[in-house]
Enzyme design. Structure first.
Site, PDB file in Angstrom:
ATOM      1  N   GLU A  49      -1.297   5.727   7.816  1.00 52.13           N
ATOM      2  CA  GLU A  49      -1.538   4.250   7.808  1.00 52.13           C
ATOM      3  C   GLU A  49      -3.082   4.044   7.206  1.00 52.13           C
ATOM      4  O   GLU A  49      -3.230   3.115   6.670  1.00 52.13           O
ATOM      5  CB  GLU A  49      -1.257   3.635   9.275  1.00 52.13           C
ATOM      6  CG  GLU A  49       0.217   3.603   9.646  1.00 52.13           C
ATOM      7  CD  GLU A  49       1.065   2.734   8.584  1.00 52.13           C
ATOM      8  OE1 GLU A  49       0.341   1.685   7.948  1.00 52.13           O
ATOM      9  OE2 GLU A  49       2.066   2.952   8.546  1.00 52.13           O
ATOM     10  N   TYR A 132      -3.175  -5.033  11.887  1.00 56.07           N
ATOM     11  CA  TYR A 132      -1.868  -4.396  11.259  1.00 56.07           C
ATOM     12  C   TYR A 132      -1.812  -2.702  11.444  1.00 56.07           C
ATOM     13  O   TYR A 132      -0.498  -2.608  11.888  1.00 56.07           O
ATOM     14  CB  TYR A 132      -2.068  -4.352   9.581  1.00 56.07           C
ATOM     15  CG  TYR A 132      -1.046  -3.517   9.022  1.00 56.07           C
ATOM     16  CD1 TYR A 132       0.264  -3.648   8.930  1.00 56.07           C
ATOM     17  CD2 TYR A 132      -1.479  -2.240   8.458  1.00 56.07           C
ATOM     18  CE1 TYR A 132       0.974  -2.986   8.279  1.00 56.07           C
ATOM     19  CE2 TYR A 132      -0.527  -1.375   7.951  1.00 56.07           C
ATOM     20  CZ  TYR A 132       0.759  -1.815   7.868  1.00 56.07           C
ATOM     21  OH  TYR A 132       1.459  -0.770   7.231  1.00 56.07           O
ATOM     22  N   ASP A 150       2.533  -6.719   6.672  1.00 53.54           N
ATOM     23  CA  ASP A 150       1.658  -6.312   5.616  1.00 53.54           C
ATOM     24  C   ASP A 150       1.878  -7.196   4.410  1.00 53.54           C
ATOM     25  O   ASP A 150       2.695  -8.150   4.514  1.00 53.54           O
ATOM     26  CB  ASP A 150       1.777  -4.790   5.278  1.00 53.54           C
ATOM     27  CG  ASP A 150       2.955  -4.676   4.740  1.00 53.54           C
ATOM     28  OD1 ASP A 150       4.028  -5.405   4.570  1.00 53.54           O
ATOM     29  OD2 ASP A 150       3.201  -3.442   4.001  1.00 53.54           O
ATOM     30  N   CYS A 212      15.434  -8.972  -8.364  1.00 53.93           N
ATOM     31  CA  CYS A 212      16.216 -10.017  -7.447  1.00 53.93           C
ATOM     32  C   CYS A 212      17.782  -9.827  -7.694  1.00 53.93           C
ATOM     33  O   CYS A 212      18.413  -9.726  -6.374  1.00 53.93           O
ATOM     34  CB  CYS A 212      15.973 -11.396  -8.052  1.00 53.93           C
ATOM     35  SG  CYS A 212      14.414 -12.119  -7.783  1.00 53.93           S
ATOM     36  N   CYS A 221      18.163 -16.439  -0.584  1.00 50.54           N
ATOM     37  CA  CYS A 221      16.605 -16.438  -0.873  1.00 50.54           C
ATOM     38  C   CYS A 221      16.277 -18.050  -1.218  1.00 50.54           C
ATOM     39  O   CYS A 221      16.706 -18.448  -2.057  1.00 50.54           O
ATOM     40  CB  CYS A 221      16.325 -15.494  -2.052  1.00 50.54           C
ATOM     41  SG  CYS A 221      14.374 -15.558  -2.357  1.00 50.54           S
TER      42      CYS A 221
END
Length: 320
Positions: A49, A132, A150, A212, A221
């Protein structure tokens, strides 16, 4: 969180559908990353991380592996000087993260007996750990329930729910409320949802040229339904050439290449391309000299490295 406080929040049934489709997509298409084995130690997740902040996965992979071979526990890293952490950080960028990871390792050793804490609050109290990172370690290392937010997750939420091409420039309270409202109640499913949405943003719902047609929730969406409107701002990439970041990085490369201290003039003169340097230093010094940086920038960057603790000078010799 009442839906009336969040505009255009889907129905509970539709949210369940989003959970199912995106989670199933992740289980079929997730990248095979070494910090996602399910058998990782909390320290291994924590290191990943720190390294993944503002750095692509492909650059992190080799450094993460060598780092953990050398320092498999927080105590191992804490026993080293901070400069060794900066040296091992290599070219991941933003080397102060290496300092902070070292400081976090020291804190884990001193406050928690060498074991990475599991709670969000204790993680947040560690050096270099923001909201985060605390949430991510709590979820991905310990399976706790927390809302991870994030850039990738924010972008998926902005398009899928809010119909916007990009999220706000900075995380807003409304985005946080939306992320929390979309979280599954079930603990295991909430863990999966966090990583699934993150992966969808990283691989499919990318900032530029999203795929997409490959998205598992294409037909749900809001951004697609609205005709894919343009963003209300143009994201600007960070400049590199000629910046202080570039010069500081070149100076640190010289120090990383050195087995001991180097004469400060090697850095403060910007290097000399026509001088014969030791073989271990020559490539880094040539790269530094090629920048042809003005003297005032060199002075500023050198002073900054000392002030930030990324370099130290003793008797005219500089080292990490």
């Amino acid at each position: 969180m009442p839906s009336s406080q969040i505009s255009a929040l889907p129905s509970a049934r539709d949210i369940d559908l989003l959970h199912d489709r995106i989670n199933q997509w992740y289980l079929q298409h997730a990248r095979d990353l070494p910090w996602r084995t399910g058998a990782n130690t909390p320290w291994e997740v924590m290191v990943s991380e720190f390294m993944l902040q503002q750095t692509p996965v492909k650059r992190v992979l080799p450094v993460w592996e060598t780092w953990l071979e050398r320092w498999p526990t927080p105590a191992d890293l804490a026993a080293e000087e901070p400069g060794e952490a900066v040296r091992a950080w290599g070219r991941l960028g933003y080397p102060r993260r290496a300092q902070r990871l070292h400081a976090a390792a020291v804190a884990v050793l001193e406050r928690h007996g060498g074991k990475v804490p599991a709670s969000y609050e204790e993680l947040l109290a560690l050096p270099g750990v923001g909201s985060y990172t605390a949430a991510a370690i709590s979820v991905f290392a310990f399976g706790r329930r927390a809302t991870v937010i994030d850039t990738n997750i924010r972008r998926v939420h902005a398009r899928l729910i809010s119909g916007k091409a990009l999220p706000s420039k900075a995380l807003t309270a409304a985005e946080t409320r939306l992320a929390e409202a979309l979280m599954p109640e079930d603990l295991a499913e909430s863990n999966l949802w966090n990583v699934s949405v993150m992966e969808l943003g990283a691989l499919i719902c990318t900032a530029k040229s999203p795929s997409c047609e490959q998205c598992p929730v294409f037909d749900r969406c809001a951004w697609v339904a609205a005709g894919k409107p343009e963003a209300d701002y143009q994201p600007k990439g960070q400049a590199w050439a000629g910046t202080d970041r570039q010069l500081r990085g070149a100076m640190l490369s010289v120090l990383r290449a050195a087995s001991g201290g180097v004469d400060r003039t090697l850095l403060t003169t910007g290097g000399k391309p026509d001088v014969a340097y030791p073989a271990e230093l020559a490539p880094a010094i040539r790269a530094l000299a090629a920048l042809n940086s003005p003297s005032e920038q060199i002075d500023r960057c050198y002073a900054g490295l000392l002030a930030d603790g990324l370099a130290q000078e003793k008797a005219g010799l500089v080292s990490l």
